[in-house]
Design an enzyme around this catalytic site. Sequence first.
Site, PDB file in Angstrom:
ATOM      1  N   HIS A 102      -0.767  -0.673   6.118  1.00  0.00           N
ATOM      2  CA  HIS A 102      -1.252  -0.705   6.295  1.00  0.00           C
ATOM      3  C   HIS A 102      -0.417  -1.436   8.271  1.00  0.00           C
ATOM      4  O   HIS A 102       0.379  -1.417   7.901  1.00  0.00           O
ATOM      5  CB  HIS A 102      -2.553  -1.007   6.357  1.00  0.00           C
ATOM      6  CG  HIS A 102      -1.978  -2.498   6.062  1.00  0.00           C
ATOM      7  ND1 HIS A 102      -1.450  -3.808   6.202  1.00  0.00           N
ATOM      8  CD2 HIS A 102      -2.008  -2.966   4.387  1.00  0.00           C
ATOM      9  CE1 HIS A 102      -1.112  -4.764   5.874  1.00  0.00           C
ATOM     10  NE2 HIS A 102      -1.277  -4.128   4.611  1.00  0.00           N
ATOM     11  N   ASP A 156      -2.579  -1.727 -15.957  1.00  0.00           N
ATOM     12  CA  ASP A 156      -1.459  -2.032 -17.166  1.00  0.00           C
ATOM     13  C   ASP A 156      -1.837  -3.392 -17.762  1.00  0.00           C
ATOM     14  O   ASP A 156      -1.747  -4.048 -17.015  1.00  0.00           O
ATOM     15  CB  ASP A 156       0.099  -2.038 -15.862  1.00  0.00           C
ATOM     16  CG  ASP A 156       1.092  -2.477 -17.326  1.00  0.00           C
ATOM     17  OD1 ASP A 156       1.559  -3.507 -17.710  1.00  0.00           O
ATOM     18  OD2 ASP A 156       1.715  -1.397 -17.150  1.00  0.00           O
ATOM     19  N   SER A 185       0.451  -4.436  -0.583  1.00  0.00           N
ATOM     20  CA  SER A 185       0.475  -3.665   0.691  1.00  0.00           C
ATOM     21  C   SER A 185       1.901  -2.849   0.823  1.00  0.00           C
ATOM     22  O   SER A 185       3.029  -3.244   0.844  1.00  0.00           O
ATOM     23  CB  SER A 185       0.364  -3.686   1.364  1.00  0.00           C
ATOM     24  OG  SER A 185      -1.497  -4.400   1.125  1.00  0.00           O
TER      25      SER A 185
END
Length: 410
Positions: A222, A345, A360
């Site tokens: 992003h 996980d 991110s």
Amino acid sequence: MRKAIRSVCVLLTVICTVVFSFCISMSKKLPDDYIFNKNEKLTVARYGFMSFRKNRPDTTVSCSLGNDSSDGKLMFMNIIPVKDVNLHMQEKKYVIPCGNIFGIKFYSKGAVIIKCADVSDNFQNMNPGTECGLKAGDTIIKINGEKVLSCMDVEAAVKLSGGEPISITYDRSGSVSETTITPVRSSENEYRLGLWIRDSCAGLGTMTFYDPDLGCFASLGHGICDSDTGNLMILDKATITDARISSITKGTDGITGSINGYFADDRSIGYAVGNTDTGLYGKLSVFPSENKPIEIANIQDVKKGPAQILCTLDDEGPKYYDIEITRVDYDENNKTKNLQITATDERLLAKTGGIIQGMSGSPILQNGKLIGAVTHVLVTNSSKGYGIFAQNMYTEMENCLMEGNYITVL
């Protein structure tokens, strides 16, 4: 006999209605453009009964489209046409998945307006910015026709104005406009515009992949946005540095966790050429990872099910963690949320609570291919998040390079 015929007709009507409704749903759900690699079967992995056919009736797309784009049709069971699509053939793209943390020193092109505030002149409160049409999120790019490089340029122009009107050229969501603002002599006997502005920011991010042939990287998934306005910042220059992790703030439902760290040194290892809605892209002067190149999956090959993310949570470097892809969304108007993911996980959940800020850009892999990158966390449930297709990021990276947005390495 008539009853049997009537029953068959009703059954056929129901079947036709279901198929017709399904085709309409697929037409809206699936994209209009598809990129394929040579010598591969052209189907949608998530919907194996969907295939493609060239518009020319004598040629069915099955292996190769050549080097050019082609108009085609998305077919249901290779019989019923669903919608017209664009088919593009290319060589397979191979990149190096990274997952490493890096530092960003970002400078915007101009001065970003954070807030339009009142200015008091001892008699009344005035708001010059609002009165002339400016608002938070606008970026001042020129004053009196002169390019604005930093907040200091705005400050200098106000001091020199002597209270006379100032011409301001500003960018608002990609649209450039011009207005005139009149400074107000404040109660401190100084001319002010009442504008809170910023021209730079810094932080940490995760590198998604590196193309050794181009020397380019893609990261974040992003764009870098102003923390106050939420608007995409217009890139002037940005340097990339090494970074280290100092601690992890674990995320919980309703509270977003984070990767906390610091710049390892001030030495630049690269620079950015583009800050877009789908990520930060640029050039590197060092090799970011020792991982082997892997293929970028085409979006129609991505499907729900087990996958892995590659991210850095300590000084040991990037590691693989299991996730589950629970939804695949081809909406081209929301490119940063193509995938819905859930962290499964136990190591990841114990350390971070799931998806946290700073992750991110973490690569997402499925069946040995790079399919995407982490982009957002679901605030109400820290184990869940979103991701972007890697193919979208690679295409955007190429666009940034083609536009020639190169800047000098600092």
